[in-house]
Design an enzyme around this catalytic site. Structure first.
Site, mmCIF file in Angstrom:
data_model
loop_
_atom_site.group_PDB
_atom_site.id
_atom_site.type_symbol
_atom_site.label_atom_id
_atom_site.label_comp_id
_atom_site.label_asym_id
_atom_site.label_seq_id
_atom_site.Cartn_x
_atom_site.Cartn_y
_atom_site.Cartn_z
ATOM 1 N N LYS A 124 -3.851 -0.233 4.803
ATOM 2 C CA LYS A 124 -3.978 0.282 3.950
ATOM 3 C C LYS A 124 -4.705 1.128 2.710
ATOM 4 C CE LYS A 124 1.145 -1.286 4.062
ATOM 5 N NZ LYS A 124 0.931 -2.381 4.812
HETATM 6 C C1 LIG Z 1 2.101 -2.396 6.166
HETATM 7 C C2 LIG Z 1 1.352 -3.006 7.084
HETATM 8 C C3 LIG Z 1 1.333 -3.361 8.561
HETATM 9 C C4 LIG Z 1 3.215 -2.267 8.638
HETATM 10 O O1 LIG Z 1 2.499 -0.898 8.662
HETATM 11 P P1 LIG Z 1 4.050 0.063 9.314
HETATM 12 O O2 LIG Z 1 2.862 1.181 8.196
HETATM 13 O O3 LIG Z 1 4.539 -0.146 7.503
HETATM 14 O O4 LIG Z 1 4.511 0.043 9.827
HETATM 15 C C5 LIG Z 1 1.565 -4.044 9.458
HETATM 16 N N1 LIG Z 1 0.051 -5.181 8.689
HETATM 17 C C6 LIG Z 1 -0.377 -5.197 7.244
HETATM 18 C C7 LIG Z 1 -1.252 -6.017 7.898
HETATM 19 C C8 LIG Z 1 -0.255 -4.449 7.211
HETATM 20 O O5 LIG Z 1 -0.260 -3.984 5.347
#
Ligand SMILES: *Cc1c(COP(=O)(O)O)cnc(C)c1O
Length: 480
Positions: A124
């Site tokens: 993120k």
């Molecule tokens: C947010 C997250 C996901 C999922 O990603 P999306 O964009 O919501 O599909 C997967 N793995 C981790 C570690 C995350 O923080």
């Protein structure tokens, strides 16, 4: 570039007009009026660019109301080796999202696209760091302040806080469920001492936090009066920032733009894989986009059967890949809009049906047969699969992977095609989910040096009841 709503009933807007907002007025999500196309010649010309300059090439068409020189300088400030330096190998840190090849399986190479080298050790950061700089730019230009209210179960909150700390004109009020995050995740958030960051530890669970954010967002008078905004996963700026690393992964994995690459994406809210879909729509030669879910398998079920059956909150399982514990994938609507032929009315109809009946079924419609042209495949993984995969990758390749990435590797292995490299998106580093690593390997997770003492740092957090009035009062007394 103009942006349209997926529900077809809102005026088109520019990038800066939608950057700070959430849903479109008609309840839809914003998408560009058309996807810019990339040619093989352009792709080849982009080989060898720095990540920041590649990001400029991909994003300049989308963010065309930011002057070019400003956009380039924002991107160069965002995507630096100093910010993305926490990965397992420093060798290729200059690539920002280097590929860590695991090896050859079934006649092709399988590798991890390292997206978790940023300040909070999850993918993120890739988008959120850019969003922080874009918000600062946009607010300064408009002479405005923004108070971000969010709810987190772990990764989003810390990525948002590390992106917004110290930014002019921005304050962050982040609700987290008291005592429900891993020790590492709470320490990451609560150890921030920046005066523009407020951690509110709510006596409740994540859903209580999210309900409060929703209630405040629906209080339009309060929201407008206090310049409340969000950074949730439907934000277009986050989605489009993620498109860049599909290009980077492709370019790093190939020598010429006649080759194809597949990606497997551990998915929850469908934000990450939606960015892959957009890259593919732009013409990036992606063979397949493989959606990997955990036991919360709404999306896997949809891609296999054509039946979309949203689960209720109470049916959402708490798993060892908790950032994918989502039953209503908010960005899925962006893909629905595309496969419905970018027909806003039809998309609005589908989501009205989801609200009223909890799902929709296209299994018997022509459009389901046509879904293949978008390259999606899918699979699911369980706690046992996760443990087995973490162990196997550790033994076979000497690489420690986190639980979400393990879901990706498990599903990727079911979709390997000879001659087409498979990149699994590494969405977090193992130390964030150390309890499960210990369970799988019988030894602690590797910890990047910068995080060794994080749990002993002084913490700055306010305890508060799951009470909307108390939370509103806290915000109004700490406003920008
Ligand atoms: C947010 C997250 C996901 C999922 O990603 P999306 O964009 O919501 O599909 C997967 N793995 C981790 C570690 C995350 O923080």
């Amino acid at each position: 570039m103009r942006y349209q709503s997926t529900r077809g009933n809102s005026p088109q807007q520019s990038f800066l007009e939608i950057l700070l907002g959430g849903l479109a007025p008609d309840g839809g999500l914003y998408l560009p009026a058309q996807y810019p196309k990339v040619t093989a010649a352009q792709l080849d010309a982009w080989r060898g660019l720095s990540y920041a300059d590649l990001a400029y090439e991909v994003l300049s068409v989308y963010c065309d109301d930011i002057p070019q020189a400003e956009l380039r300088s924002i991107l160069r400030k965002t995507y630096t080796e100093q910010v993305y330096c926490n990965g397992r190998s420093q060798d290729n840190a200059k690539d920002i999202t280097p590929i860590h090849w695991l090896g050859e399986e079934h006649g092709t190479r399988i590798g991890l696209l390292s997206l978790s080298n940023g300040p909070t050790l999850a993918f993120k950061d890739m988008a959120m760091q850019l969003l922080g700089n874009l918000f600062e730019y946009a607010l300064k230009k408009k002479g405005q302040h923004l108070n971000i209210l969010g709810a987190t179960s772990g990764d989003t909150g810390s990525a948002a806080e590390y992106a917004m700390r110290g930014k002019d004109g921005v304050k962050v009020f982040m609700l987290s469920p008291r005592g429900k995050m891993s020790a590492f995740q709470s320490a990451q958030m609560y150890s921030l001492q920046d005066p523009n960051i407020f951690n509110l530890a709510v006596a409740g669970v994540f859903d209580d936090c999210q309900d409060i954010v929703k209630a405040v967002s629906n209080d339009h008078a309060f929201k407008a009066k206090n310049q409340i905004g969000t950074v949730n996963s439907i934000n277009w700026g986050r989605v489009v920032a993620q498109v860049v690393y599909y290009f980077q992964g492709y370019l790093l994995a190939t020598k010429s733009s006649n080759e194809k690459v597949s990606f497997t994406v551990p998915s929850g809210n469908f934000g990450n894989v939606c960015a892959g879909h957009i890259a593919r729509m732009m013409g990036l030669p992606i063979a397949h986009l493989v959606v990997a879910t955990n036991e919360n398998d709404v999306l896997d079920e949809f891609f296999r059967t054509g039946v979309y059956r949203a689960r209720k909150s109470a049916e959402t399982l708490h798993t060892s890949s908790p950032s994918m514990d989502i039953s209503k994938a908010s960005n899925f609507e962006r893909f629905v809009f595309d496969f419905m032929g970018q027909d806003g009315k039809a998309t609005a109809g589908i989501f009205k049906q989801v609200d009223e009946t909890g799902g929709f079924d296209i299994s018997k419609e022509a459009v389901f047969k046509e879904l293949g042209q978008y390259g999606f495949q899918s699979g699911r993984s369980t706690h046992q699969n996760r443990l087995d995969t973490i162990r196997n990758i550790d033994q076979q390749y000497g690489v420690m992977i986190d639980t979400h990435t393990a879901d990706g590797v498990k599903v990727a292995r079911e979709h390997l095609q000879a001659g087409i490299p498979m990149l699994v998106l590494e969405t977090a580093l193992p130390v964030k989910f150390e309890e499960t690593i210990q369970e799988a390997l019988g030894r602690p997770a590797e910890c990047p040096p910068a995080f060794k003492d994080i749990k002993s740092q002084p913490q700055r957090v306010e305890n508060i009841d799951a009470d909307i009035n108390q939370i509103k009062a806290f915000i109004t007394t700490h406003l920008s």
